[in-house]
Write a protein that holds these residues in place. Structure first.
Motif, PDB file in Angstrom:
ATOM      1  N   TYR A  24       0.882  -1.148   0.165  1.00 21.51           N
ATOM      2  CA  TYR A  24       0.240  -0.018   0.130  1.00 21.51           C
ATOM      3  C   TYR A  24       0.830   1.301  -0.151  1.00 21.51           C
ATOM      4  CZ  TYR A  24      -4.328  -2.554   0.461  1.00 21.51           C
ATOM      5  OH  TYR A  24      -5.372  -3.501   0.045  1.00 21.51           O
ATOM      6  N   ARG A  25       2.141   1.244  -0.327  1.00 21.61           N
ATOM      7  CA  ARG A  25       3.012   2.081  -0.472  1.00 21.61           C
ATOM      8  C   ARG A  25       2.210   3.060  -1.696  1.00 21.61           C
ATOM      9  NH1 ARG A  25       7.780   4.137   1.043  1.00 21.61           N
ATOM     10  NH2 ARG A  25       8.444   2.043   2.168  1.00 21.61           N
ATOM     11  N   HIS A  26       2.372   4.460  -1.552  1.00 18.61           N
ATOM     12  CA  HIS A  26       1.741   5.136  -2.675  1.00 18.61           C
ATOM     13  C   HIS A  26       2.121   6.436  -3.041  1.00 18.61           C
ATOM     14  CE1 HIS A  26      -0.331   8.291   0.047  1.00 18.61           C
ATOM     15  NE2 HIS A  26      -0.451   7.227   0.897  1.00 18.61           N
ATOM     16  N   ALA A  27       2.150   6.900  -4.089  1.00 20.46           N
ATOM     17  CA  ALA A  27       2.446   8.159  -4.691  1.00 20.46           C
ATOM     18  C   ALA A  27       1.475   9.145  -4.303  1.00 20.46           C
ATOM     19  CB  ALA A  27       2.889   8.343  -6.200  1.00 20.46           C
TER      20      ALA A  27
ATOM     21  N   ALA B  92       1.927  11.133   1.337  1.00 17.10           N
ATOM     22  CA  ALA B  92       2.621   9.660   1.135  1.00 17.10           C
ATOM     23  C   ALA B  92       3.683   9.566   1.932  1.00 17.10           C
ATOM     24  CB  ALA B  92       3.133   9.956  -0.481  1.00 17.10           C
ATOM     25  N   PRO B  93       3.898   8.134   2.220  1.00 19.47           N
ATOM     26  CA  PRO B  93       5.026   7.974   3.245  1.00 19.47           C
ATOM     27  C   PRO B  93       6.260   8.268   2.492  1.00 19.47           C
ATOM     28  CG  PRO B  93       4.204   5.931   1.865  1.00 19.47           C
ATOM     29  CD  PRO B  93       3.158   6.911   1.621  1.00 19.47           C
ATOM     30  N   ASP B  94       7.520   8.414   3.248  1.00 20.93           N
ATOM     31  CA  ASP B  94       8.721   8.813   2.664  1.00 20.93           C
ATOM     32  C   ASP B  94       9.299   7.693   1.966  1.00 20.93           C
ATOM     33  OD1 ASP B  94       8.819  11.241   3.708  1.00 20.93           O
ATOM     34  OD2 ASP B  94       9.523  10.726   5.606  1.00 20.93           O
ATOM     35  N   PRO B  95       9.950   7.810   0.720  1.00 18.80           N
ATOM     36  CA  PRO B  95      10.465   6.888  -0.136  1.00 18.80           C
ATOM     37  C   PRO B  95      11.397   5.742   0.658  1.00 18.80           C
ATOM     38  CG  PRO B  95      10.772   8.727  -0.974  1.00 18.80           C
ATOM     39  CD  PRO B  95      10.376   9.153   0.216  1.00 18.80           C
TER      40      PRO B  95
ATOM     41  N   GLY C 150      11.402   5.217   4.160  1.00 16.47           N
ATOM     42  CA  GLY C 150      10.799   4.642   5.279  1.00 16.47           C
ATOM     43  C   GLY C 150       9.866   3.543   5.059  1.00 16.47           C
ATOM     44  N   GLU C 151       8.957   2.997   6.090  1.00 16.76           N
ATOM     45  CA  GLU C 151       8.178   2.121   6.038  1.00 16.76           C
ATOM     46  C   GLU C 151       6.933   2.376   5.231  1.00 16.76           C
ATOM     47  OE1 GLU C 151       6.821   0.537   9.667  1.00 16.76           O
ATOM     48  OE2 GLU C 151       5.714   2.270  10.004  1.00 16.76           O
ATOM     49  N   GLY C 152       6.394   1.556   4.666  1.00 21.03           N
ATOM     50  CA  GLY C 152       4.707   1.808   4.039  1.00 21.03           C
ATOM     51  C   GLY C 152       3.990   2.516   5.162  1.00 21.03           C
ATOM     52  N   PRO C 153       2.731   3.108   4.502  1.00 20.72           N
ATOM     53  CA  PRO C 153       1.797   3.839   5.308  1.00 20.72           C
ATOM     54  C   PRO C 153       1.211   2.837   6.441  1.00 20.72           C
ATOM     55  CG  PRO C 153       0.912   3.143   3.362  1.00 20.72           C
ATOM     56  CD  PRO C 153       2.337   2.832   3.106  1.00 20.72           C
ATOM     57  N   ARG C 154       0.946   3.492   7.690  1.00 24.19           N
ATOM     58  CA  ARG C 154       0.358   2.714   8.711  1.00 24.19           C
ATOM     59  C   ARG C 154      -1.322   2.971   8.698  1.00 24.19           C
ATOM     60  NH1 ARG C 154       4.014   3.028  14.447  1.00 24.19           N
ATOM     61  NH2 ARG C 154       5.974   2.489  13.454  1.00 24.19           N
TER      62      ARG C 154
ATOM     63  N   ARG D 228      -2.221   7.560 -12.079  1.00 24.48           N
ATOM     64  CA  ARG D 228      -0.977   8.543 -12.526  1.00 24.48           C
ATOM     65  C   ARG D 228      -1.164  10.037 -12.196  1.00 24.48           C
ATOM     66  NH1 ARG D 228      -2.273   4.330 -14.699  1.00 24.48           N
ATOM     67  NH2 ARG D 228      -3.935   5.351 -16.084  1.00 24.48           N
ATOM     68  N   PHE D 229      -2.238  10.396 -11.529  1.00 31.10           N
ATOM     69  CA  PHE D 229      -2.359  11.909 -11.325  1.00 31.10           C
ATOM     70  C   PHE D 229      -1.500  12.102  -9.943  1.00 31.10           C
ATOM     71  CE2 PHE D 229      -4.972  15.221  -9.132  1.00 31.10           C
ATOM     72  CZ  PHE D 229      -4.889  16.230 -10.223  1.00 31.10           C
ATOM     73  N   THR D 230      -0.024  11.982 -10.199  1.00 30.10           N
ATOM     74  CA  THR D 230       0.888  12.150  -9.019  1.00 30.10           C
ATOM     75  C   THR D 230       1.865  13.302  -9.472  1.00 30.10           C
ATOM     76  OG1 THR D 230       2.078  10.442 -10.111  1.00 30.10           O
ATOM     77  CG2 THR D 230       0.402   9.747  -8.745  1.00 30.10           C
ATOM     78  N   LEU D 231       2.496  13.447  -8.381  1.00 29.50           N
ATOM     79  CA  LEU D 231       3.662  14.596  -8.391  1.00 29.50           C
ATOM     80  C   LEU D 231       4.935  13.679  -7.462  1.00 29.50           C
ATOM     81  CD1 LEU D 231       5.026  17.362  -8.759  1.00 29.50           C
ATOM     82  CD2 LEU D 231       3.860  17.836  -6.651  1.00 29.50           C
ATOM     83  N   ASP D 232       5.904  13.905  -8.263  1.00 30.70           N
ATOM     84  CA  ASP D 232       7.248  13.460  -7.500  1.00 30.70           C
ATOM     85  C   ASP D 232       7.850  14.661  -7.058  1.00 30.70           C
ATOM     86  OD1 ASP D 232       9.636  12.092  -6.585  1.00 30.70           O
ATOM     87  OD2 ASP D 232      10.497  11.856  -8.714  1.00 30.70           O
ATOM     88  N   PRO D 233       7.611  14.716  -5.767  1.00 32.48           N
ATOM     89  CA  PRO D 233       8.050  16.103  -5.194  1.00 32.48           C
ATOM     90  C   PRO D 233       9.495  16.682  -5.534  1.00 32.48           C
ATOM     91  CG  PRO D 233       6.978  14.667  -3.514  1.00 32.48           C
ATOM     92  CD  PRO D 233       7.235  13.752  -4.583  1.00 32.48           C
TER      93      PRO D 233
END
Length: 354
Positions: free
Chosen positions: A34-37, A64-67, A69-73, A109-114
């Motif tokens: 469930y890691r997500h952008a 979104a979780p930090d790349p 770190g662990e996935g979202p809780r 794919r409606f996403t942003l790579d910070p």
């Protein structure tokens, strides 16, 4: 490959009279899945007693979780009541803390790579949900980034995530600009009452920020608003590649009945590493054909809006009834929406894994 897993409901928060925010707990073993952008969505599924199922797609509004770190809780989505909506009525009236919901792994794919720079969004109604995740993630990760949010709602009381946006503004007062237009309520300060259409946005946006310096525009909400905002931006000289769109509601008439498929047409599909070839029945979309033989094929809205059934056209030719999910660059690269595609040639090959 997208998969469903049961996730427990940790919280149900009423955020307006007709909308709730659902917080879902992600067990440790599923956090990577469930890691997500920022900007992606989840498909939620409900099965009826007769075996039929209802799927609806809702954007993740939590950061979104930090790349590294662990996935979202936890995952949080916003659900607005739709008149006659089977799932939204269920969400607002029946879902309670402790219930389990079947949730597909993140997609979209409606996403942003910070990255550093200036970004902006024009949203309407529940279109705030993915943009809230995009803005919160960007501002937290990139100290040199700025964000301008232009949002349209009916009234203050109907505005989703009003407190969350205000909190984000308090945390980043110099880097987040928020402008609100209400269509049915006068404001003491801010924009005059009225809808944000193409003409209004053409005049407003250059007055708010240097349009030519915006690295990415994110347009989300009803079809009319998104279409008007895109036309305003193109008229202001913004390249198409800097404009990203996600439609939440389409007011246009449904497509006409499809023409009959060629006699003896077949679809070959690769899905989760396995392939098969099946006949296409008259009137069927390619997704319907695949689902008859592979019930695990990914889909959510079946209306050409969410993009969950996106597949690569390996061979053959198809006709899409409608497309509100794929960018022009994606269709030019060979991607189609299986739920809207019908065979033009006798043989068609799709790859859902690419």
């Amino acid at each position: 490959m997208a998969r469903f897993h049961p996730l427990p409901v940790a919280a149900v928060d009423r955020i307006t009279d007709d909308a709730v925010a659902l917080t879902l707990t992600v067990p440790p073993a599923l956090r990577e899945e469930y890691r997500h952008a920022p900007g992606q969505h989840l498909a939620l599924r409900r099965r009826a007693g007769d075996g039929t199922e209802t799927r609806r797609t809702y954007s993740i509004c939590s950061p979104a979780p930090d790349p590294g770190g662990e996935g979202p809780r936890t995952l949080r989505v916003g659900v607005r009541l739709v008149e006659g909506g089977v799932f939204s009525t269920y969400a607002l009236k029946e879902i309670a803390v402790g219930d389990e919901l079947e949730v597909m792994t993140p997609a979209g794919r409606f996403t942003l790579d910070p990255a550093p720079g200036l970004y902006a969004a024009v949203v309407g109604g529940s279109g705030i949900t993915p943009v809230l995740s995009i803005a919160a993630t960007l501002l937290a990760r990139e100290p040199e980034a700025r964000f301008c949010l232009v949002r349209s709602d009916r009234t203050t009381a109907s505005t989703m995530f009003l407190e969350e946006v205000a909190d984000l503004k308090d945390r980043h007062p110099q880097r987040l600009q928020v402008v609100t237009a209400l269509s049915r309520e006068e404001q003491q300060a801010g924009l005059p009452t009225g809808r944000l259409d193409r003409e209004r946005l053409t005049a407003l946006l250059p007055a708010l920020l240097p349009v030519e310096r915006v690295a990415g525009w994110f347009l989300c909400g009803p079809y009319g608003l998104v279409q008007g905002a895109e036309r305003a931006l193109r008229g202001l000289g913004v390249p198409r590649t800097r404009i990203h769109e996600e439609i939440f509601h389409v007011d246009t008439a449904p497509p006409a009945a499809p023409a009959p498929a060629p006699a003896h047409s077949t679809v070959t599909a690769r899905l989760d590493g396995r392939g098969g070839t099946w006949p296409v029945l008259d009137g069927e979309s390619l997704l319907e054909t695949v689902l008859r033989n592979r019930p695990d094929a990914p889909y959510a809205c079946r209306g050409g809006v969410c993009g969950t059934c996106r597949a690569y056209l390996v061979a053959g030719e198809v006709r899409m009834d409608r497309n509100f999910a794929l960018e022009p660059e994606e269709t030019e690269a060979g991607y189609v929406l299986a739920c809207q595609s019908h065979p033009v040639t006798e043989g068609v090959e799709l790859d859902f894994d690419r």
